[in-house]
Each structure stands twice: as structure tokens, then as C-alpha cells.
Write an enzyme that holds these catalytic residues in place. Sequence first.
Site, PDB file in Angstrom:
ATOM      1  N   TYR A  14       0.808  -1.221   0.000  1.00 27.91           N
ATOM      2  CA  TYR A  14       0.000   0.000   0.000  1.00 27.91           C
ATOM      3  C   TYR A  14       0.843   1.274   0.000  1.00 27.91           C
ATOM      4  O   TYR A  14       0.298   2.375  -0.073  1.00 27.91           O
ATOM      5  CB  TYR A  14      -0.958   0.015   1.193  1.00 27.91           C
ATOM      6  N   HIS A  19      -4.655   6.165  -0.484  1.00 28.80           N
ATOM      7  CA  HIS A  19      -5.162   5.967   0.876  1.00 28.80           C
ATOM      8  C   HIS A  19      -4.070   6.160   1.931  1.00 28.80           C
ATOM      9  O   HIS A  19      -4.375   6.393   3.091  1.00 28.80           O
ATOM     10  CB  HIS A  19      -5.747   4.556   0.986  1.00 28.80           C
ATOM     11  N   TYR A  64      -5.599  -1.976   9.744  1.00 30.43           N
ATOM     12  CA  TYR A  64      -6.045  -1.456   8.460  1.00 30.43           C
ATOM     13  C   TYR A  64      -6.871  -0.195   8.704  1.00 30.43           C
ATOM     14  O   TYR A  64      -7.345   0.059   9.812  1.00 30.43           O
ATOM     15  CB  TYR A  64      -6.825  -2.523   7.677  1.00 30.43           C
ATOM     16  N   ASN A  66      -9.823   0.801   8.238  1.00 34.31           N
ATOM     17  CA  ASN A  66     -11.158   0.706   8.835  1.00 34.31           C
ATOM     18  C   ASN A  66     -11.144   0.486  10.342  1.00 34.31           C
ATOM     19  O   ASN A  66     -12.200   0.513  10.975  1.00 34.31           O
ATOM     20  CB  ASN A  66     -11.959  -0.418   8.172  1.00 34.31           C
ATOM     21  N   ASN A 112     -13.300   5.986   5.859  1.00 37.23           N
ATOM     22  CA  ASN A 112     -13.544   4.929   6.842  1.00 37.23           C
ATOM     23  C   ASN A 112     -12.632   4.978   8.057  1.00 37.23           C
ATOM     24  O   ASN A 112     -13.025   4.555   9.143  1.00 37.23           O
ATOM     25  CB  ASN A 112     -13.485   3.556   6.179  1.00 37.23           C
TER      26      ASN A 112
END
Length: 190
Positions: A14, A19, A64, A66, A112
Site C-alpha cells: 500500500y 489511501h 487497516y 477501517n 472509513n
Amino acid sequence: MKLIIGLGNPEPRYDGTRHNVGFEVVDRLASSFQAPFKAGKGKYHEAKCSHRGESLLLVRPTTYMNHSGQAVMAAMQFYKVKRQDMLVICDDLNLPVGTIRLRAKGSDGGQNGLKHIIQQMGTNEFSRLRIGIRKGDMPPGSFSSFVLGKFDEEERKVIDRVVETSADAVLDFALNGIEHAMTQFNKTVA
């Protein structure tokens, strides 16, 4: 002490994604202060530094996106940081690439990580720095694939400047508070 939380996803795959721009800002700050990240007292990595007499705790959740609220609550409780001394840095799909928005409170805006932090804290009254990631020509399909995608070459040039400006905004927040930082840094970085 000011608690500065950069949001992102923990796996190397990532790195460089839209993000994870929150991680990029705290990484930039840690690098500039030569403050290495180490395991924190919860689901996060931390780096400690000081700027003009103000202590900063830079945090990268190891959960993560969320579940970012777990790391935020753990760091706040361990270090006894009040929410007015906390700044969360995240991507914002509602803002175009190059835009920085600081706010003293507000909704999750569909982000989120912010949503989970608000749920865990029971309030939306904490400062946040949102970094725009929206393209003018949003591709059709899933937003999740877009936010988990990497910036193209032109966007990357802008985002590198945005990360630098965002790091300056964090330091301004640490010294002068959210209202001052908002007047100085709510803008589009060309």
C-alpha cells in the site's frame, strides 16, 4: 504533547497509494526530525520528536484503515492526550488532488478511518487534516480500487509538494493550534 496520527494501511504493497498519504506526512516529519518509528503501546508505531519546545508523538496505526480508532484510542489513553491536542491526517476523495483542508471537527466525509475514530471516541470533535486525492476524471467502478491505487506521475509531483506543505501545517498546528493552521494552510498546492 501533540498526538499526530497519519492514516493508512500497514502492508508495503500500500506504500505510495492514495489511501496512505497520511502515512507519508508523518513519515516526512519523522525523517526531518531523524525520529525512528518503533512499536507503540498498542496497535501502532510511534516516533517521538520535539519542535520549538513542543513534544510531538507521530503515530502510524498498524491496523487497516477501517480500524484506525483502535490505535488512536490506545495512544490517547497511554499518553493521556486530550482530543484538542490530536490531529488526524488522511486522504479525502471529496477534494481534488493538491487541496489541503484542516478542520477542528466534522463528519467522516466517507473516509472509513475517520469513521472508525469517531465511533471509538464517541465524538467528531477532533482536528483533522484532509488531503485531496480526487481526480477530475474519476474512473468508473469501485472507489476502493481507486483509493488503493497509486498516484500517476503528474499527481505524484503535486502530492510530494502537498506532503511537504502538510508537514508544515502539522508543525503550525502543534505550535499555534488548529484555528491558526486553518487560516495559514487551507488551500490548494499547485
